[in-house]
Design an enzyme around this catalytic site. Sequence first.
Site, short mmCIF file in Angstrom:
data_model
loop_
_atom_site.label_atom_id
_atom_site.label_comp_id
_atom_site.label_asym_id
_atom_site.label_seq_id
_atom_site.Cartn_x
_atom_site.Cartn_y
_atom_site.Cartn_z
N ASN A 211 0.84 -1.19 0.00
CA ASN A 211 0.00 0.00 0.00
C ASN A 211 0.88 1.25 0.00
OD1 ASN A 211 0.46 0.82 2.87
ND2 ASN A 211 -0.49 -1.19 3.24
N ASP A 280 -4.70 -6.06 4.92
CA ASP A 280 -5.82 -6.85 5.43
C ASP A 280 -5.78 -8.29 4.91
OD1 ASP A 280 -7.00 -4.83 6.93
OD2 ASP A 280 -7.92 -3.95 5.14
#
Length: 410
Positions: A211, A280
């Site tokens: 990310n 996640d």
Amino acid sequence: MSSMAGKQVVLGVTGGIAAYKSAELLRLLVRDGAHVQVVLTRAAAQFVGPRTYQALSGRRVAMETDAVSVEPGGMDHIALAHWADVVLVAPATADFMARLAHGLAGDLLSSLCLALEKPLALAPAMNRAMWEHPATRANLALLRERGAAVFGPEDGAQACGDQGPGRMLEVAELRRCLESLFHTGVLRSVPVLVSAGPTREALDPVRYLGNYSSGRMGYAVAGAALEAGAQVTLISGPVSLETPAGARCVSVRSAAEMRDAVLAVAPVHRIFFSVAAVSDYRCDTPAPRKIRKEEHEVLQLRLIRNPDILAEVSGIPEAPFTVGFAAETEGLLEHARAKLLAKGLDLIVANPVGGAEYGFGRRHGDLTLLWEGGSLVLGRDRKELMARRLVREVARRYLERETADAAPAH
Ligand code: C5P
């Protein structure tokens, strides 16, 4: 990394022979990673000229020509007062301190000091008799009473041939004094754990899912906790930032590694700032060798959920005071509040991400603190400043809880 790294410093120089040392001080501060804007009084420029400071700071030197005017393209007194994290006047002459004590604002440096709402530090330098004069003593007492930090002077041989107090402190000492201004001590010796940066989830030996987290917010929180006197452990995903001086840093890559590292030390920490942007999901079974595009026109990845590190920490017996971060692109406060409850946190910091100005990979942050009974807007600013505000607020609440827990039951 020095705790001056990233700090915005106005270095004011007034007209004294010690000005030659200010150039060296500037060099040290720049080497520490501080952004230094030099402001010269007209008298100061008679001792060391603006070119020296300009070359060392890499910035146009602000000089008054008349009243508070500045060079074209430079910042005016109000802009400078807003920009600065701290103003250090070194050397500060008797005349300059007298003007400051009386609120006179006839030049750029004195007017920016009057407009200043951040720490002001003075490094006096003058002849022994001037230093000991009751007028100087009275002015100094007044400035101290109003919150100015006064560094030095020291005793020794003076340029005029006298011997006694009035020499400006040596530059290494001034730099130490300046650093100490940021050390609030509110978390003195409290063990604080900070997770920061992104995690990388391997797809094959050369590729990963990641990310945009730069780690800047987490590193700023670790820096602010150090300034507050905490013993900081920083568990960091891959970032290109320097470890804050004094922090113990553990480098990890994947969410699983971060989980192991955090859980191994969480029980011995009293506050946990979970700033990391933990992935996640992870790839179910990363390929043992490089995935070849010739073999897949469409590549399907099977992703499985990663454990929630923060929720696990808040669930351990005698858990540290837990502070989560909710980075959201929409429904900021609702999502943040839901996470506060679901993860059983003491506090959560809501920060909008995905915009052009604030959030992931940006230098500025926009933070709101939420807890079970309310919320507090911390505002928008550079991440270093936001981190300091956050640590101050968290420290206050953590200490309140500790005091309440320690109080005898009636
Ligand atoms: O649920 P969400 O990822 O939005 O929650 C964000 C907060 O939870 C952050 O404080 C982050 O560090 C933490 N977190 C975690 N482990 C995960 C996912 C998030 O500790 N697997």
